[in-house]
Design a protein around this motif. Structure first.
Motif, mmCIF file in Angstrom:
data_model
loop_
_atom_site.group_PDB
_atom_site.id
_atom_site.type_symbol
_atom_site.label_atom_id
_atom_site.label_comp_id
_atom_site.label_asym_id
_atom_site.label_seq_id
_atom_site.Cartn_x
_atom_site.Cartn_y
_atom_site.Cartn_z
ATOM 1 N N LEU A 102 41.041 9.804 20.659
ATOM 2 C CA LEU A 102 40.555 9.324 21.982
ATOM 3 C C LEU A 102 41.528 8.377 22.754
ATOM 4 O O LEU A 102 41.507 8.516 23.880
ATOM 5 C CB LEU A 102 39.159 8.536 21.699
ATOM 6 N N VAL A 103 42.071 7.635 22.107
ATOM 7 C CA VAL A 103 43.267 6.870 22.990
ATOM 8 C C VAL A 103 44.079 7.921 23.571
ATOM 9 O O VAL A 103 44.649 7.607 24.815
ATOM 10 C CB VAL A 103 44.085 6.101 21.722
ATOM 11 N N ARG A 104 44.563 9.123 22.934
ATOM 12 C CA ARG A 104 45.486 9.994 23.330
ATOM 13 C C ARG A 104 44.965 10.655 24.817
ATOM 14 O O ARG A 104 45.545 10.966 25.623
ATOM 15 C CB ARG A 104 46.026 11.094 22.402
ATOM 16 N N SER A 105 43.768 11.068 24.490
ATOM 17 C CA SER A 105 42.753 11.625 25.588
ATOM 18 C C SER A 105 42.860 10.542 26.895
ATOM 19 O O SER A 105 43.048 11.023 27.915
ATOM 20 C CB SER A 105 41.539 11.899 24.959
ATOM 21 N N ARG A 106 42.512 9.410 26.336
ATOM 22 C CA ARG A 106 42.713 8.322 27.456
ATOM 23 C C ARG A 106 43.968 8.126 28.270
ATOM 24 O O ARG A 106 43.892 8.274 29.657
ATOM 25 C CB ARG A 106 42.265 7.071 27.071
ATOM 26 N N GLU A 107 44.923 8.366 27.505
ATOM 27 C CA GLU A 107 46.451 8.076 28.078
ATOM 28 C C GLU A 107 46.653 9.648 28.941
ATOM 29 O O GLU A 107 47.334 9.145 29.997
ATOM 30 C CB GLU A 107 47.405 8.151 27.034
ATOM 31 N N LEU A 109 44.468 11.253 30.538
ATOM 32 C CA LEU A 109 43.678 11.022 31.796
ATOM 33 C C LEU A 109 44.136 9.963 32.646
ATOM 34 O O LEU A 109 44.207 10.165 33.972
ATOM 35 C CB LEU A 109 42.309 10.490 31.376
ATOM 36 N N ASP A 110 44.709 9.137 32.055
ATOM 37 C CA ASP A 110 45.446 8.057 32.787
ATOM 38 C C ASP A 110 46.476 8.448 33.848
ATOM 39 O O ASP A 110 46.740 8.303 34.988
ATOM 40 C CB ASP A 110 45.960 6.899 32.180
#
Length: 122
Positions: A102-107, A109-110
């Motif tokens: 999830l952290v990688r996905s958020r990065e 998206l950012d």
């Protein structure tokens, strides 16, 4: 308290509360008229069950875990077996992997948001 009040206080449907009871995750008494009556501590129990479901555990695993968890009135009533501890470590590791994903996905998206808005990532 009756099932409707417990549902309102926890945000969990009456149907789910009945299911929890069928699975041994929640206990109620019955009135002479057959209505379910829950103790005040049922609110905390339902919230705990919801947290465990949110962590991806299934009802059979939750039923194993609940007696090993600290309740509002003291310590656990049962110690976890070594096999259960091993299973819980595996579950925790699975959750850690999900968090990393999830952290990688958020990065990602950012980066897309920054690019789309005309800003350059630092």
């Amino acid at each position: 308290m009756r099932i409707g009040e417990l549902a309102a206080r926890t945000g969990v449907s009456e149907r789910s509360l009945r299911y929890y009871e069928q699975q041994g995750l929640l206990v109620s008494d019955r009135t002479p008229g057959g209505h379910r009556e829950y103790p005040e501590r049922a609110v905390d129990r339902v919230i705990r069950v919801q947290e465990l479901y949110a962590a991806g555990l299934h009802s059979a695993k939750i039923a194993q875990i609940l007696p090993c968890m600290r309740d509002e009135d003291g310590g656990p009533s049962v110690r976890a077996t070594p096999a259960l501890v091993t299973e819980l470590v595996t579950e925790r590791d699975r959750i850690d992997r999900m968090i990393d994903d999830l952290v990688r996905s958020r990065e990602v998206l950012d980066e897309v948001i920054e690019t789309a808005s005309g800003r350059v990532a630092p």
